[in-house]
Design an enzyme around this catalytic site. Structure first.
Site, short mmCIF file in Angstrom:
data_model
loop_
_atom_site.label_atom_id
_atom_site.label_comp_id
_atom_site.label_asym_id
_atom_site.label_seq_id
_atom_site.Cartn_x
_atom_site.Cartn_y
_atom_site.Cartn_z
N GLY A 16 1.21 -1.20 0.24
CA GLY A 16 0.13 0.00 0.12
C GLY A 16 0.97 1.39 -0.02
O GLY A 16 2.02 1.29 0.05
N VAL A 23 4.43 0.51 2.19
CA VAL A 23 4.63 -0.23 2.44
C VAL A 23 4.74 -1.45 1.72
O VAL A 23 4.07 -1.79 0.56
CB VAL A 23 3.56 -0.98 3.57
CG1 VAL A 23 3.07 -1.86 4.32
CG2 VAL A 23 3.62 0.84 4.53
N VAL A 95 1.35 -7.90 8.89
CA VAL A 95 -0.66 -8.75 9.09
C VAL A 95 -1.11 -8.70 8.02
O VAL A 95 -1.19 -8.65 7.14
CB VAL A 95 -1.14 -7.64 9.67
CG1 VAL A 95 -2.88 -7.69 10.12
CG2 VAL A 95 -0.45 -6.61 11.11
N ASP A 135 -5.56 9.49 13.21
CA ASP A 135 -5.67 9.78 12.31
C ASP A 135 -6.31 8.40 12.67
O ASP A 135 -6.15 7.64 11.30
CB ASP A 135 -4.82 9.52 11.32
CG ASP A 135 -4.94 9.50 9.66
OD1 ASP A 135 -6.10 9.87 9.37
OD2 ASP A 135 -4.15 8.84 9.24
N LYS A 137 -8.95 6.07 11.81
CA LYS A 137 -10.41 5.62 10.57
C LYS A 137 -10.23 3.65 9.65
O LYS A 137 -9.07 3.39 10.13
CB LYS A 137 -9.71 6.09 8.69
CG LYS A 137 -8.27 6.05 8.61
CD LYS A 137 -7.74 7.54 7.29
CE LYS A 137 -6.67 7.20 6.98
NZ LYS A 137 -6.00 8.07 5.40
#
Length: 923
Positions: A16, A23, A95, A135, A137
């Site tokens: 991402g 990442v 993860v 942040d 979300k």
């Protein structure tokens, strides 16, 4: 980078990318395990500030050791290939799962609560370490395959006790966070503590439980206003099956004032756990109660209730809604259906046969809640109140979406749908034909139009530049107010013939306007409001009058400053914010008896002299309560639509024009006390403002001269508009410039200062033309620039003086056209293809900015060749916020200034009374 080995990490895949890092999935070749590497983007690598923020993220997350927080393993730097310097990266736990955003549609009710608890517990651990995430979300929550939720991305984290260098990072810039999930204090650029995370968690939980965001603005400006000013609807209004306890938990997180929110995230986790336990007990109780009692014969009750109870609870804990699969229409169906149900009950009670016992009329009260996607303020900007059809079956209103698009909507009271009428963009001030087959309205292009709400396209009736209401009788005559300071006119509803003036302003009463006409049942007489030129006007001041189409009748009925109506033998009018009713004799045209109060707190607008209420011929009254102040602060935004500055001066201001050097702003400002508009100028360097013109007739549409020393403007109303010029260096001393038509305005001044671009409008033809007029000397002879059978308006001259962009409807709708300034006889070429209005030139001639049919500001890159040109690309910039009057662009093209009719807000629901006259029987 995929395939490279950095240090002892082999890059396998890209996972991402965000504003503070990219990442990758990697293999730790030393420990033989998968990890995630987050790299500071190369284009930010040279910034010490972003490096410091990157290190802050690593420190913040590394200080945590909690199963619901992603673990940080290491932070390193490496030498980039080609000698590009060092680049930093964080080594994180990998993860194996999905983000909550991707996972949300498949989350069942039980899992929704579990995830909410886990996020709260992980966030609580961060807060205990003095870390504010800032942040929160769905994109920053990972849900592993085993169901564990982990908080990611502490890139915006704020550490308690950070050094001054880090602390400064959190204060630079106007906002920190993600639009839609930010707290009010983040939106306003204030310091944010752990309670800001609580607000963001509330937004996330709201979305998790309902499938909808609590704040739905379609662009950043709209979101900011909603977050600061608009209370979200209760969750149970969105999802009918929600337990009210979830309302309490989530809405306490979403309080605007941080002191009124939960004090800690740990308390949120406790309340969610308690809710889960109690829901589980309730589920067991329901199953036990529904289980049939076994008899010796083996038979049991045949009730289907028990079977349905058991079948509905197989996918998680009871009492918790489906998290993200709620139909978006359910909230609207619930809210809008209340009125329809009550009306059906009333109709049944009033119509059922009863030979022995007469059925008394019953006063019924209800509310109508409009969809969140539509603002039905009915306030300011000439929107006009919602109007109920004469038979009481439907409501028409002017609605504004969060993206700023305005149109006419209709809602049948026996249906659940709210329908936008096609082709009614910019529509306002609707009114019904007496048979309910048509809706008349005024559009944003200066036209009165009508449309069949059952289907079809709008047709134009007349040219109406600045309307203040219309009314329609059974003979097909419409009486309307064409301007804010004129008498009333009549015209045939079929659009044939010219409008004819039927009332004249009475100078002995200091009348400044006749508005909001309303036909009486005979179709020959009508009510209207006569507004005094000032609140301290002579004689009776504001008053409701009755007049006739043939001019034989004109008499004052009652003192009032708001729109009158008639129904069931009563005159309805408002005083202050109180709606009154008094019996009115249609034979003598006089009042009888005493006035009776119907409702306190009705929403009123003194600027437009409008009370928000409407009444049918069948005993139905609709009104809106609340308080509001017309006008809003001038707002500056960048090319993305982000707010960069607000002038702290509320008021009704329009037609903003920035000076050639960008240091001053001219507007026309309406004073509610004197009831007139004058030109005011702001000094953007000091923030000061001053009145430039003082003419009592009203001054509008300022345009700067090329050197910034003078302002041209229009003074007067629809039938007596004149053009004046005024030196900017002093107030007063304006000089008459020219008069060309009854309706005219200056649009622009050429860069060399020699020529003005003028727009004139013909009321009879319902169209505008463009003219060029010398700006200096004594010669005022106009030269036609674009004079055709079509409507041309809103022209602007390019900054190099070579081209003019303007609006024309020659293709069937308003579009943007460009033609040579120095060659009025040359052909024009079309720039826009999906609607266009309000063209502005960017800093160079190769960029033209305009508003498309979706209320979106777009920038078209142009390429010229000879007298023609072509569009290279059209780039969207931002949507105009709701209730934007007008806009202008700074000389450097980086900033826009917007004027608006009011600050964006939601008023209480519309109130509906069936058999409203029963109130009079109890007085």
């Amino acid at each position: 980078m995929i395939g490279q080995t950095i240090s002892h990490y082999q890059i396998l895949d890209k996972l991402g990318e965000g504003g503070m890092g990219v990442v990758y999935k990697a293999r730790d070749t030393k420990l033989d395990r998968d990890v995630a590497l987050k790299f500071l983007p190369p284009h930010l690598a040279a910034s010490d500030q972003d490096k410091a923020r990157f290190v802050q993220e690593a420190k913040a997350a590394a200080a945590l050791n909690h199963p619901n927080v992603c673990s940080i393993i290491d932070i390193q730097e490496y030498e980039t290939q080609g000698g590009g310097g060092k680049q930093m990266f964080i080594v994180m736990e990998y993860v194996d799962g999905q983000t909550l955003r991707a996972k949300m549609p498949s989350i069942n009710p039980g899992k929704a609560i579990d995830i909410g608890i886990q996020i709260a517990e992980g966030l609580s651990a961060a807060h205990e370490k003095g870390i504010v995430h800032r942040d929160i979300k769905p994109e920053n929550i990972m849900v592993r395959k085993d169901g564990i939720a982990q908080i990611m991305d502490f890139g915006l984290a704020k550490l308690r006790g950070s050094g001054s260098k880090i602390t400064r990072l959190t204060k630079e810039g106007s906002t920190v966070g993600t639009a839609g999930y930010m707290s009010p204090e983040q939106v306003q650029g204030q310091d944010a503590d752990h309670r800001s995370d609580i607000f963001s968690l509330g937004v996330l939980l709201y979305e998790l439980f309902t499938g909808e965001l609590p704040f739905k603005g379609v662009h950043e400006t709209a979101l900011m206003y909603e977050i600061v000013n608009v209370d979200p609807a209760p969750l149970s209004a969105v999802r009918q099956d929600l337990d009210p306890e979830l309302d309490r938990i989530v809405l306490e997180c979403l309080q605007k004032d941080p002191d009124e929110r939960y004090n800690s995230v740990k308390d949120i986790a406790k309340d969610l756990k308690r809710f889960k336990r109690e829901s589980s007990r309730a589920r067991v109780s329901r199953i036990t109660a529904a289980r049939p009692v076994m008899r010796g014969s083996g038979t049991g009750p045949a009730s289907g209730a028990g079977g349905r109870s058991g079948a509905g609870e197989g996918s998680g804990d009871a009492g918790v809604p489906e998290a993200a699969a709620a139909p978006s229409r359910r909230r609207e169906i619930i809210a809008w259906s209340v009125a329809a149900v009550l009306l059906a009950i009333a109709g049944y009670l009033m119509s059922r046969p009863s030979p022995m016992i007469p059925v008394a009329k019953i006063l019924l009260r209800s509310s109508i809640v409009t969809p969140d996607s539509i603002y039905i303020h009915s306030f300011g900007a000439g929107l006009g109140p919602p109007v109920i059809s004469p038979d009481g079956r439907a409501i028409a209103f002017s609605g504004v979406r969060p993206d700023g698009a305005k149109r006419i909507y209709v809602r049948m009271l026996n249906e659940m749908e709210v329908r936008a009428l096609p082709g009614t963009g910019g529509g306002n001030e609707p009114f019904w034909s007496p048979d309910g087959k048509y809706v008349g309205y005024f559009d944003g292009g200066g036209r009165m139009r009508k449309i069949d709400p059952a289907g079809g396209s709008p047709t134009t009736i007349a040219s109406v530049p600045n309307p203040r209401g219309g009314t329609w009788n059974s003979d097909g005559t419409i009486v309307f107010a064409p301007d804010y300071q004129s008498g009333l006119f009549r015209v045939s509803a079929d659009g044939k013939g010219e409008p004819v003036q039927i009332t004249t302003l009475d100078s002995s009463r200091n009348e400044g306007s006749h508005r909001w006409p309303f036909f009486l049942p005979d179709g020959k007489h009508f009510l209207y409001l006569a507004r005094a030129a000032a609140e301290t006007g002579e004689a009776e001041g504001d008053a409701v009058f009755v007049a006739s189409l043939d001019g034989s009748t004109k008499k004052m009925v009652v003192q009032s400053s708001f729109n009158p109506s008639f129904a069931d033998g009563y005159l309805l009018f408002a005083r202050s914010s109180v709606l009154m009713a008094q019996r009115f004799n249609l034979e003598s045209l006089t009042l009888e008896g005493d006035a009776v109060k119907l409702q306190d707190g009705v929403l009123t607008d003194l600027s437009y002299n409008m009370a928000v209420y409407t009444v049918s011929n069948t005993g139905t009254l609709l009104y809106q309560t609340g308080k509001a102040e017309a006008g809003a602060r001038p707002m500056f935004v960048d090319r993305s639509g982000a707010v960069t500055r607000l002038i702290d001066d509320r008021g009704e201001q329009d037609h903003p024009r920035l000076s050639p050097d960008g240091t001053q702003l001219a507007v026309y400002f309406f004073d509610t006390r004197s009831r007139r508009s004058n030109i005011w100028v702001y000094d953007l360097r000091t923030g000061g403002r001053r009145r430039l013109t003082t003419r009592p007739a009203g001054d509008f549409y300022p345009v700067w001269s090329a050197d910034g020393s003078r302002i041209f403007f229009v003074s007067g109303g629809v039938s007596n508009a004149d053009i004046y010029e005024q030196p900017v260096a002093r107030s007063g001393g304006e000089k008459f410039f020219a008069k060309f038509a009854t309706q005219e305005r200056v649009l622009d001044c050429s860069p060399d200062g020699k020529t003005l671009l003028i727009e004139t409008t013909s009321p009879s033809a319902g169209k505008g033309d463009l003219w060029l007029v010398p700006a200096t000397g004594d010669d005022r002879t106009p030269t036609p620039f674009q004079q055709t059978k079509f409507d041309e308006h809103d022209g602007r001259i390019s900054r190099d003086g070579r081209w003019v962009a303007y609006v024309s409807d020659e293709s069937g709708g308003d579009e943007i056209y460009v033609k040579r300034f120095s060659a009025p006889g040359s052909d024009a070429w079309k720039v826009s293809s999906s609607g266009g209005n309000v063209p502005l030139w960017g800093p160079g001639t190769d960029e033209l900015i305009y508003v498309n049919s979706g209320n979106e500001v777009v920038a078209a890159t142009l390429r010229f060749s000879g007298d023609a040109g072509e569009v290279v690309v059209v780039k969207p910039l931002f949507n105009l916020p709701p209730f934007t009057f007008n806009y202008d662009i700074a000389p450097d093209g980086k900033t826009f200034v917007l004027t608006r009719s009011l600050e964006m807000q939601k008023f209480p629901p519309l109130s509906l009374l069936v058999n409203w006259d029963e109130i009079l029987n109890t007085k």
